[in-house]
Design a protein around this motif. Structure first.
Motif, PDB file in Angstrom:
ATOM      1  N   ALA A 200      -8.346   1.442  -1.836  1.00 49.65           N
ATOM      2  CA  ALA A 200      -8.088   0.420  -0.732  1.00 49.65           C
ATOM      3  C   ALA A 200      -6.963  -0.399  -0.944  1.00 49.65           C
ATOM      4  O   ALA A 200      -6.763  -1.010  -2.155  1.00 49.65           O
ATOM      5  CB  ALA A 200      -9.639  -0.160  -0.500  1.00 49.65           C
ATOM      6  N   ALA A 201      -6.509  -1.278   0.018  1.00 49.48           N
ATOM      7  CA  ALA A 201      -5.351  -1.903  -0.170  1.00 49.48           C
ATOM      8  C   ALA A 201      -6.215  -3.415  -1.063  1.00 49.48           C
ATOM      9  O   ALA A 201      -5.293  -3.756  -1.836  1.00 49.48           O
ATOM     10  CB  ALA A 201      -4.996  -2.557   1.120  1.00 49.48           C
ATOM     11  N   ALA A 202      -7.409  -3.717  -0.698  1.00 53.15           N
ATOM     12  CA  ALA A 202      -7.715  -4.796  -1.433  1.00 53.15           C
ATOM     13  C   ALA A 202      -7.909  -4.542  -3.195  1.00 53.15           C
ATOM     14  O   ALA A 202      -7.906  -5.451  -3.884  1.00 53.15           O
ATOM     15  CB  ALA A 202      -9.149  -5.355  -0.971  1.00 53.15           C
ATOM     16  N   ASP A 203      -8.221  -3.325  -3.254  1.00 51.62           N
ATOM     17  CA  ASP A 203      -8.268  -3.189  -4.938  1.00 51.62           C
ATOM     18  C   ASP A 203      -6.862  -2.946  -5.358  1.00 51.62           C
ATOM     19  O   ASP A 203      -6.872  -3.066  -6.429  1.00 51.62           O
ATOM     20  CB  ASP A 203      -8.757  -1.487  -4.781  1.00 51.62           C
ATOM     21  CG  ASP A 203     -10.195  -1.618  -4.544  1.00 51.62           C
ATOM     22  OD1 ASP A 203     -11.255  -2.702  -4.733  1.00 51.62           O
ATOM     23  OD2 ASP A 203     -10.969  -0.382  -3.900  1.00 51.62           O
TER      24      ASP A 203
ATOM     25  N   ASP B  27      -3.757   0.468   2.106  1.00 52.37           N
ATOM     26  CA  ASP B  27      -4.451   1.806   1.289  1.00 52.37           C
ATOM     27  C   ASP B  27      -3.397   2.808   1.038  1.00 52.37           C
ATOM     28  O   ASP B  27      -2.238   2.917   1.568  1.00 52.37           O
ATOM     29  CB  ASP B  27      -5.407   2.452   2.382  1.00 52.37           C
ATOM     30  CG  ASP B  27      -6.627   1.590   2.667  1.00 52.37           C
ATOM     31  OD1 ASP B  27      -6.653   0.315   2.341  1.00 52.37           O
ATOM     32  OD2 ASP B  27      -7.496   2.072   3.514  1.00 52.37           O
TER      33      ASP B  27
ATOM     34  N   ARG C 121      -5.961  -6.591  -6.217  1.00 53.27           N
ATOM     35  CA  ARG C 121      -6.458  -6.931  -7.336  1.00 53.27           C
ATOM     36  C   ARG C 121      -5.920  -6.437  -8.604  1.00 53.27           C
ATOM     37  O   ARG C 121      -6.072  -7.078  -9.609  1.00 53.27           O
ATOM     38  CB  ARG C 121      -8.011  -6.529  -7.307  1.00 53.27           C
ATOM     39  CG  ARG C 121      -8.710  -7.377  -6.452  1.00 53.27           C
ATOM     40  CD  ARG C 121     -10.394  -7.336  -6.741  1.00 53.27           C
ATOM     41  NE  ARG C 121     -10.858  -5.892  -6.112  1.00 53.27           N
ATOM     42  CZ  ARG C 121     -11.438  -5.765  -4.887  1.00 53.27           C
ATOM     43  NH1 ARG C 121     -11.247  -6.791  -4.240  1.00 53.27           N
ATOM     44  NH2 ARG C 121     -11.606  -4.655  -4.388  1.00 53.27           N
TER      45      ARG C 121
ATOM     46  N   ASP D 154      -4.220   1.419   7.167  1.00 52.57           N
ATOM     47  CA  ASP D 154      -4.922  -0.106   6.830  1.00 52.57           C
ATOM     48  C   ASP D 154      -4.295  -1.244   5.937  1.00 52.57           C
ATOM     49  O   ASP D 154      -3.939  -0.387   4.779  1.00 52.57           O
ATOM     50  CB  ASP D 154      -6.548   0.414   6.559  1.00 52.57           C
ATOM     51  CG  ASP D 154      -7.316   1.155   7.738  1.00 52.57           C
ATOM     52  OD1 ASP D 154      -6.914   1.150   8.685  1.00 52.57           O
ATOM     53  OD2 ASP D 154      -8.083   1.962   7.326  1.00 52.57           O
ATOM     54  N   ARG D 155      -4.270  -2.120   6.136  1.00 62.43           N
ATOM     55  CA  ARG D 155      -3.968  -3.421   5.348  1.00 62.43           C
ATOM     56  C   ARG D 155      -5.086  -4.111   4.886  1.00 62.43           C
ATOM     57  O   ARG D 155      -6.047  -4.237   5.639  1.00 62.43           O
ATOM     58  CB  ARG D 155      -2.894  -3.970   6.165  1.00 62.43           C
ATOM     59  CG  ARG D 155      -3.242  -4.927   7.308  1.00 62.43           C
ATOM     60  CD  ARG D 155      -2.268  -5.683   7.757  1.00 62.43           C
ATOM     61  NE  ARG D 155      -1.987  -7.002   7.025  1.00 62.43           N
ATOM     62  CZ  ARG D 155      -1.441  -8.044   7.432  1.00 62.43           C
ATOM     63  NH1 ARG D 155      -0.463  -7.912   8.379  1.00 62.43           N
ATOM     64  NH2 ARG D 155      -1.440  -9.146   6.710  1.00 62.43           N
ATOM     65  N   ASP D 156      -4.623  -5.169   3.943  1.00 67.23           N
ATOM     66  CA  ASP D 156      -5.591  -6.026   3.627  1.00 67.23           C
ATOM     67  C   ASP D 156      -4.889  -7.554   4.082  1.00 67.23           C
ATOM     68  O   ASP D 156      -4.020  -7.584   4.785  1.00 67.23           O
ATOM     69  CB  ASP D 156      -5.877  -6.062   1.953  1.00 67.23           C
ATOM     70  CG  ASP D 156      -4.438  -6.363   1.193  1.00 67.23           C
ATOM     71  OD1 ASP D 156      -3.345  -6.259   1.808  1.00 67.23           O
ATOM     72  OD2 ASP D 156      -4.569  -6.991   0.170  1.00 67.23           O
ATOM     73  N   ASN D 157      -5.880  -8.510   3.750  1.00 70.22           N
ATOM     74  CA  ASN D 157      -5.062  -9.742   3.870  1.00 70.22           C
ATOM     75  C   ASN D 157      -4.618 -10.237   5.033  1.00 70.22           C
ATOM     76  O   ASN D 157      -3.376 -10.608   5.222  1.00 70.22           O
ATOM     77  CB  ASN D 157      -4.278 -10.344   2.633  1.00 70.22           C
ATOM     78  CG  ASN D 157      -4.071 -11.742   2.733  1.00 70.22           C
ATOM     79  OD1 ASN D 157      -4.768 -12.453   3.285  1.00 70.22           O
ATOM     80  ND2 ASN D 157      -3.106 -12.266   2.047  1.00 70.22           N
TER      81      ASN D 157
ATOM     82  N   ASP E 168      -2.318 -14.464  -1.880  1.00 73.56           N
ATOM     83  CA  ASP E 168      -2.847 -14.528  -0.738  1.00 73.56           C
ATOM     84  C   ASP E 168      -1.643 -14.762   0.379  1.00 73.56           C
ATOM     85  O   ASP E 168      -1.826 -14.821   1.617  1.00 73.56           O
ATOM     86  CB  ASP E 168      -3.847 -15.624  -0.454  1.00 73.56           C
ATOM     87  CG  ASP E 168      -3.502 -17.084  -0.674  1.00 73.56           C
ATOM     88  OD1 ASP E 168      -2.189 -17.193  -1.395  1.00 73.56           O
ATOM     89  OD2 ASP E 168      -4.239 -18.124  -0.473  1.00 73.56           O
TER      90      ASP E 168
ATOM     91  N   HIS F   8       0.470  -8.912   1.209  1.00 77.85           N
ATOM     92  CA  HIS F   8      -0.455  -7.864   1.821  1.00 77.85           C
ATOM     93  C   HIS F   8       0.117  -6.551   1.354  1.00 77.85           C
ATOM     94  O   HIS F   8       1.393  -6.503   1.147  1.00 77.85           O
ATOM     95  CB  HIS F   8      -0.897  -8.257   3.114  1.00 77.85           C
ATOM     96  CG  HIS F   8       0.101  -7.482   4.196  1.00 77.85           C
ATOM     97  ND1 HIS F   8       0.148  -6.320   4.333  1.00 77.85           N
ATOM     98  CD2 HIS F   8       0.814  -8.152   4.922  1.00 77.85           C
ATOM     99  CE1 HIS F   8       0.976  -6.028   5.362  1.00 77.85           C
ATOM    100  NE2 HIS F   8       1.641  -7.024   5.853  1.00 77.85           N
TER     101      HIS F   8
END
Length: 195
Positions: free
Chosen positions: A157-160, A147, A163, A25-28, A141, A144
């Motif tokens: 997670a990718a978003a974490d 996980d 950050r 799984d990816r983010d953005n 942004d 990307h």
């Protein structure tokens, strides 16, 4: 924000192999559109673009040299660029040809770093750029990641992870973490001033 007229856009590993389910799984999901906006801004303002490609030496890697996954994604495949760096490790400063030598030879001391993966090759290149004395800007942004599971089995997670990269880079003094819109506006403003 201000950008120098010769600030280089360094586009890290925007390769088709990163669309492989292998990564998870990816983010953005908007990263590629933001990268395209930056490439367009750099092209319009006449600033240098550097493309970086990860040529994996690991058999079976989605980024293995000579495989379809090693190719650039369409968003950057036709991007005008002044330099193509091939690397086998995380930092674009350990590639061929020598990125640091190329930048210094052109009097460039400001770089904008974008691409894949946020917490791997983007962060490593940005940290090293900061250590080498460059002003480094990272529009987060326009990156990307995926996980990731650590050696102890803990999953982030990718978003974490993204950050954490933002905190590492800005809190550690390696880079300025901004958004794409700010960089595109600065590139246009500086281009207008030059005309």
């Amino acid at each position: 924000m201000d950008l120098q007229p010769n600030a280089a856009l360094i586009v890290i590993d925007v390769q088709q192999g990163f669309d492989d389910p292998y990564w998870g799984d990816r983010d953005n999901p908007g990263a590629e559109a933001n990268i395209a906006a930056l490439v367009e801004a750099w092209t319009s303002s006449g600033r240098p673009i550097v493309l970086v490609r990860h040529d994996s030496r690991s058999a079976g890697s989605p980024l293995e040299a000579g495989t379809p996954g090693n190719a650039f994604k369409p968003v950057v495949a036709d991007a005008p660029h002044e330099l193509l760096v091939s690397k086998h490790v995380n930092s674009a400063f350990y590639g061929d040809p020598d990125l640091d030598g190329w930048l210094r030879g052109r009097g460039i001391d400001e770089v904008v770093v974008v691409g894949i993966q946020t917490n791997m090759c983007v962060e490593t290149t940005a940290r090293m750029g900061g250590n080498l004395g460059y002003r480094v800007v990272v529009p987060l942004d326009a990156t990307h990641t995926f996980d990731l599971v650590g050696g102890d089995g803990h999953r982030l997670a990718a978003a974490d992870l993204a950050r954490a990269t933002a905190v590492n880079l800005s809190g550690g003094g390696f880079a300025e973490v901004v958004d794409t819109a700010s960089v595109v506006a600065a590139a246009g403003a500086a281009s207008d001033e030059a005309n």
